[in-house]
Scaffold this active site. Structure first.
Site, mmCIF file in Angstrom:
data_model
loop_
_atom_site.group_PDB
_atom_site.id
_atom_site.type_symbol
_atom_site.label_atom_id
_atom_site.label_comp_id
_atom_site.label_asym_id
_atom_site.label_seq_id
_atom_site.Cartn_x
_atom_site.Cartn_y
_atom_site.Cartn_z
ATOM 1 C CG ASP A 145 -1.614 1.271 1.473
ATOM 2 O OD1 ASP A 145 -2.297 1.717 0.529
ATOM 3 O OD2 ASP A 145 -1.489 1.869 2.573
ATOM 4 C CG ASP A 181 -1.528 7.735 0.023
ATOM 5 O OD1 ASP A 181 -0.578 8.524 -0.060
ATOM 6 O OD2 ASP A 181 -2.294 7.487 -0.936
ATOM 7 C CD GLU A 209 -4.041 9.894 3.278
ATOM 8 O OE1 GLU A 209 -4.339 11.023 2.853
ATOM 9 O OE2 GLU A 209 -4.351 8.850 2.689
ATOM 10 N N GLY A 244 -9.394 9.980 -3.457
ATOM 11 C CA GLY A 244 -9.575 11.432 -3.361
ATOM 12 C C GLY A 244 -10.898 11.916 -3.936
ATOM 13 C CE LYS A 245 -11.433 10.319 -9.978
ATOM 14 N NZ LYS A 245 -9.986 10.102 -10.046
ATOM 15 C CD GLU A 246 -13.281 7.301 -5.556
ATOM 16 O OE1 GLU A 246 -12.329 8.047 -5.245
ATOM 17 O OE2 GLU A 246 -13.278 6.597 -6.573
ATOM 18 C CE LYS A 293 -4.851 15.062 -2.970
ATOM 19 N NZ LYS A 293 -4.597 13.642 -3.251
HETATM 20 C C1 XBP Z 1 -5.147 6.310 0.495
HETATM 21 C C2 XBP Z 1 -6.210 7.137 -0.025
HETATM 22 C C3 XBP Z 1 -5.946 8.083 -1.076
HETATM 23 C C4 XBP Z 1 -5.327 9.414 -0.722
HETATM 24 C C5 XBP Z 1 -5.661 10.417 -1.780
HETATM 25 O O1 XBP Z 1 -4.757 5.378 -0.472
HETATM 26 O O2 XBP Z 1 -7.360 6.957 0.352
HETATM 27 O O3 XBP Z 1 -7.210 8.334 -1.574
HETATM 28 O O4 XBP Z 1 -5.833 9.901 0.503
HETATM 29 O O5 XBP Z 1 -5.172 10.072 -3.016
HETATM 30 P P1 XBP Z 1 -3.860 4.065 -0.098
HETATM 31 P P2 XBP Z 1 -5.912 10.577 -4.380
HETATM 32 O O6 XBP Z 1 -3.773 3.936 1.396
HETATM 33 O O7 XBP Z 1 -4.622 2.943 -0.755
HETATM 34 O O8 XBP Z 1 -2.491 4.282 -0.723
HETATM 35 O O9 XBP Z 1 -6.421 11.951 -4.121
HETATM 36 O O10 XBP Z 1 -4.842 10.545 -5.447
HETATM 37 O O11 XBP Z 1 -7.038 9.605 -4.639
HETATM 38 MG MG MG Z 2 -3.033 3.255 3.228
#
Ligand code: XBP
Ligand code: MG
Length: 275
Positions: A22, A24, A31, A66-68, A99
């Site tokens: 993963d 983020d 975050e 992000g979009k969701e 963003k």
């Molecule tokens: C974490 C998320 C991501 C980021 C935003 O993803 O939920 O949506 O917060 O990224 P993961 P985007 O833990 O699966 O890596 O704005 O590019 O969607």
């Molecule tokens: Mg994550």
């Protein structure tokens, strides 16, 4: 390789040969001072009277993508009668692009967001062990590339045989789709891989694809529930600074190495086959 059934999933048992990361919260703590700040700058650019403070943003992390997240947040504001801002698909897509531009700008600053303890070490050790490396993330591909480039260098993205990111699947985590997408491209069975996640949503996605999953928590996910995780750790640890183990098959602290993972993975499959 043979088939075993347990915990509601069927998997082919085999030696561990791939790590699926993963991004983020797992590769790096992106975050709080990365994505959140980028969303806030995009709101401010439009003159919208909304901002996410650190606590509120943590609550919105329950919506992956992000979009969701934007769509859910703006709908919620409208429903609560706070403010009715545009939230049609085109607006959300444009706002999300803004963003992403801000996020890439943040990552453009040298040393902006470092990798978490033990991440680069384990990636390098896994490569030396001949394991495959992949990414399964909800975030946008450019964000993954920029994160690895600023933290390691432009070569880092080439170490990964497969990057599953963003909209390559429509159903985001906790749906298992991104893991299925990656497994198919790696041509691996779930029982030959191990996922590394930081959140309950991520764990659910990986487990629904039948993957044994290691969890490294952060401040946003520490209180999540992680049932049936292979182990739950503060981080992956470094030889001079082993990681506290919050839950696991042996007492901590530990330094997560390919040898340790191979052992835990073997025992996990063994236990599953005996259930
Ligand atoms: C974490 C998320 C991501 C980021 C935003 O993803 O939920 O949506 O917060 O990224 P993961 P985007 O833990 O699966 O890596 O704005 O590019 O969607
Ligand atoms: Mg994550």
């Amino acid at each position: 390789m043979y088939c075993i059934k347990g915990g509601g999933v069927t998997m082919r048992k085999g030696r561990l040969r791939a790590l699926i990361w993963d991004v983020d919260g797992t590769l790096a703590d992106t975050e709080r001072y990365g994505h959140r700040v980028a969303f806030n700058r995009a709101f401010a650019d439009r003159g919208w009277p909304v901002q996410w403070d650190e606590t509120t943003y943590g609550r919105w992390l329950r919506v992956a993508g992000g979009k969701e997240r934007l769509q859910a947040f703006l709908s919620d504001l409208a429903k609560a009668g706070v403010v009715d801002l545009p939230r049609d698909d085109a607006t959300i897509a444009a706002l999300h692009q803004e963003k992403t531009r801000h996020y890439l700008e943040i990552l453009g600053e040298p040393g902006a967001i470092p990798l978490r303890p033990g991440v680069l070490r384990l990636i390098q050790e896994a490569r030396q062990a001949g394991w495959l490396l992949a990414v399964a993330t909800t975030t946008t591909f450019e964000n993954v590339e920029a994160l690895l480039t600023q933290a390691v260098g432009p070569e880092a993205i080439t170490w990964f045989q497969c990057i599953g990111a963003g909209d390559v699947v429509t159903a985001k985590k906790p749906a298992p789709d991104i893991y299925h997408w990656v497994l198919q491209r790696l041509q691996c069975q779930p029982g030959e891989c191990l996922a590394i996640e930081d959140s309950a949503l991520g764990l659910q996605a990986a487990q629904a694809a039948g993957l044994p999953t290691l969890v490294t928590v952060n401040d946003y996910t520490r209180d999540d529930a992680f049932p049936q995780a292979l182990a739950v750790l503060e981080n992956l640890g470094e030889p001079h600074h082993p990681a506290p183990l919050l839950w696991g098959p042996e007492p901590g602290p530990v330094v997560v190495t390919p040898d340790l993972l191979a052992r835990w993975h073997h025992d996990w499959l063994q236990e599953l086959s005996e259930r």
